[in-house]
Design an enzyme around this catalytic site. Structure first.
Site, PDB file in Angstrom:
ATOM      1  N   HIS A 208      49.039  21.852  75.498  1.00 46.65           N
ATOM      2  CA  HIS A 208      49.359  22.757  76.110  1.00 46.65           C
ATOM      3  C   HIS A 208      51.032  21.715  76.571  1.00 46.65           C
ATOM      4  O   HIS A 208      52.167  22.521  76.935  1.00 46.65           O
ATOM      5  CB  HIS A 208      48.688  23.423  77.472  1.00 46.65           C
ATOM      6  CG  HIS A 208      47.952  23.632  76.848  1.00 46.65           C
ATOM      7  ND1 HIS A 208      47.806  24.664  75.992  1.00 46.65           N
ATOM      8  CD2 HIS A 208      46.218  23.827  76.961  1.00 46.65           C
ATOM      9  CE1 HIS A 208      46.242  25.098  75.354  1.00 46.65           C
ATOM     10  NE2 HIS A 208      45.362  24.344  76.181  1.00 46.65           N
TER      11      HIS A 208
ATOM     12  N   ASP B  71      48.678  28.434  70.967  1.00 47.89           N
ATOM     13  CA  ASP B  71      48.671  27.808  71.945  1.00 47.89           C
ATOM     14  C   ASP B  71      48.820  28.620  73.075  1.00 47.89           C
ATOM     15  O   ASP B  71      49.734  29.070  73.606  1.00 47.89           O
ATOM     16  CB  ASP B  71      48.774  26.360  72.299  1.00 47.89           C
ATOM     17  CG  ASP B  71      49.434  25.722  73.715  1.00 47.89           C
ATOM     18  OD1 ASP B  71      49.159  26.007  74.305  1.00 47.89           O
ATOM     19  OD2 ASP B  71      49.648  24.366  73.263  1.00 47.89           O
ATOM     20  N   HIS B  72      47.457  29.019  73.467  1.00 48.01           N
ATOM     21  CA  HIS B  72      47.573  30.398  75.138  1.00 48.01           C
ATOM     22  C   HIS B  72      48.602  29.975  76.082  1.00 48.01           C
ATOM     23  O   HIS B  72      49.288  30.876  76.893  1.00 48.01           O
ATOM     24  CB  HIS B  72      46.357  30.835  75.903  1.00 48.01           C
ATOM     25  CG  HIS B  72      45.260  29.599  76.734  1.00 48.01           C
ATOM     26  ND1 HIS B  72      45.817  28.819  76.532  1.00 48.01           N
ATOM     27  CD2 HIS B  72      45.952  30.138  77.803  1.00 48.01           C
ATOM     28  CE1 HIS B  72      45.280  27.581  77.842  1.00 48.01           C
ATOM     29  NE2 HIS B  72      44.857  28.358  78.902  1.00 48.01           N
TER      30      HIS B  72
END
Ligand code: BG6
Length: 502
Positions: free
Chosen positions: A243, A180-181
């Site tokens: 996110h 999950d960036h």
């Protein structure tokens, strides 16, 4: 400590994600000494390229945003190899296995391998069983095998469960890295240190002192060239179960026993499980969705979502979602967590605001703790001070720590994947999602998604590109006597709010 050697196998090695984000991240890591001493990169794809052609295309991708010396590019791309194959089929895996064994033997590698699935999501279910049946996931001491799964992690709760089942059938949980960036962003990684390394916050971090928690992720970007994916997904699926839920978990969790991944992960999971899942009533009342219409941002007119290439002209997909979440535990009972995310908004802003209760004698101004994630990461504390000498008037003062200015460094040129890839090589899953978190997060929002699917036009509001989103989003906190606190909002005169759909 960085592993001594490792091979990266990038499935979709020639695809958009690999070229735009992963390979530039590996390059930045090589410059920052974050890669193992010895490493090789194997990109897989169906296009019939030679190693040389692949290296040239990697160089081109690396030159796109930044000019780099050709000697450095030659040195970096010398580590790259190309493997041709349709990786949804069993046939190429024997060849891939031979290549890995050869590389390990020739170069004295330990045999540690990262398999990065930078592919369309339908391959997330197909590749892991094939990796398993070809023996590629078997580990030996000092030779680990790890698999990275990109988003979207499922399309809904059922598909996320099915994907977890397939992955856990093929390997152990500690071999799976659900990336999950957002968890690689500097400010997001700062949440736990800010909360737990400062004794001034912990005693206040609960329903007795906090009035609301607000998380905003506003983008000026539209759907770009991703209509194929986005029109099926929408803003809620795209941003919330991953996110924004991860950020919520970091803000709301109890102090972990240690900063070890397992301790952090279990506290995050507990928090997500304490969020009251939507039902039909709360989906109607506490979940707002919007879609952008034509509008102007910075003097440029952008088309309506429905006129974007690849979007159905009668699409009811939301490009904006706002939610009020309730966390049913001792710490947070009664404190609303407001989340909002949208495309083609007035300005780009991703930030968290912790709104503290007002002092009983002075209802305003309030204390606010702001963690601005982007642009320009900063942390600020808003305090009430005396407005004029000798007077009783109050004003707000802000104490601000700007990361880029103060640390004399910035994230420009970094893709956000560097720290996560570095953690992955080191076997640290703290900043990744666990299987249970992914399912728990989907579980919270699934009833709202179902309600929207069953009632496609109900609740859908329109907002002009360049605005602050639909009216309903503003009402969400307002009906409870609160309002959105967009502290870093850019333009002085924000464009008007959108209108409710006829
Ligand atoms: C991605 C979403 O996961 O996150 C995109 O698919 C979104 O739609 C992006 O634009 C936002 O991330 P960032 O880092 O650009 O704020």
């Amino acid at each position: 400590m960085t592993a001594a050697s490792c091979i990266f196998v990038i499935f979709g090695g020639n695809g958009d994600l690999a070229r735009r984000l992963l390979i530039p991240a590996l390059y930045n890591m090589s410059e920052a000494d974050q890669l193992p001493e010895r490493y090789e990169v194997i990109g897989t794809g169906r296009a019939p390229l030679t190693d040389e052609q692949y290296r040239e295309s990697v160089k081109k991708a690396l030159q796109l945003k930044k000019s780099r010396s050709s000697a450095a590019l030659d040195e970096f791309t010398a580590h790259f190899h190309y493997f041709i194959g349709d990786m949804s089929q069993v046939a190429p895996y024997a060849g891939l296995k031979r290549l890995l064994e050869q590389a390990a033997k020739n170069q004295g590698f330990s045999g540690s391998v990262v398999f990065y699935l930078a592919t369309p999501p339908d391959l997330f279910c197909q590749i892991p069983p094939l990796l398993k049946s070809s023996g590629l996931l078997e580990q030996a001491p000092g030779a680990w095998r790890r698999v990275v799964i990109e988003k979207p992690f499922g399309h809904d709760l059922n598909t996320a469960r099915e994907l977890n089942r397939i992955l856990l059938d093929a390997m152990n949980e500690d071999q799976i890295y659900r990336i999950d960036h957002f968890l690689g962003k500097r400010m997001v990684q700062s949440i736990l240190p800010i909360r737990f390394a400062n004794t001034i916050f912990e005693p206040l971090w609960n329903r007795n002192y906090i009035r609301s928690v607000q998380i905003t992720a506003a983008e000026t970007l539209g759907v770009e060239k991703r209509a194929n994916y986005y029109d099926q997904a929408g803003a809620l699926r795209d941003m919330v179960p991953n996110h924004m839920m991860q950020v919520t978990a970091l803000l709301g969790m109890e102090p972990p026993n240690s900063l070890r991944a397992s301790d952090v992960q279990s506290e995050k999971l507990k928090l997500i499980r304490a969020i009251t899942p939507f039902d039909e009533r709360t989906a109607r009342a506490n979940a707002v969705r919007g879609q952008y219409t034509q509008g102007k941002i910075g003097g440029i007119t952008y088309p309506a979502y429905r006129s974007e290439p690849g979007v159905k002209p009668d699409s009811t997909t939301e490009t904006f979602a706002a939610l009020k979440l309730s966390i049913d535990n001792w710490r947070w009972s009664g404190v609303p967590f407001y989340l909002q995310t949208g495309k083609r908004m007035a300005f780009p802003l991703t930030q968290i605001v912790i709104e503290f209760n007002s002092a009983p004698t002075h209802p305003l101004p309030q204390n606010l703790l702001t963690l601005k994630i982007q642009p320009d990461p900063l942390i600020s504390l808003t305090l009430a001070t005396q407005a004029t000498e000798g007077g009783h008037q109050l004003r707000q003062a802000r104490i601000c720590f700007n990361y880029d200015e103060n640390l004399k460094q910035n994230d420009i040129g970094r893709t956000g994947y560097e720290n996560l890839l570095s953690d992955l090589i080191n076997g640290d899953a703290t900043h990744f999602q666990s299987a249970e978190q992914a399912e728990a997060a989907w579980g919270v929002v699934q009833p709202a998604l179902d309600f929207w699917e069953e009632n496609p036009s109900e609740n859908l509001e329109f907002y002009p590109a360049g605005s602050l989103g639909p009216v309903g989003a503003r009402r969400l906190p307002e009906r409870e006597g609160r309002h959105w606190l967009l502290l870093e909002s850019a333009p002085a005169a924000a464009p008007p709010l959108g209108e409710r759909a006829a």
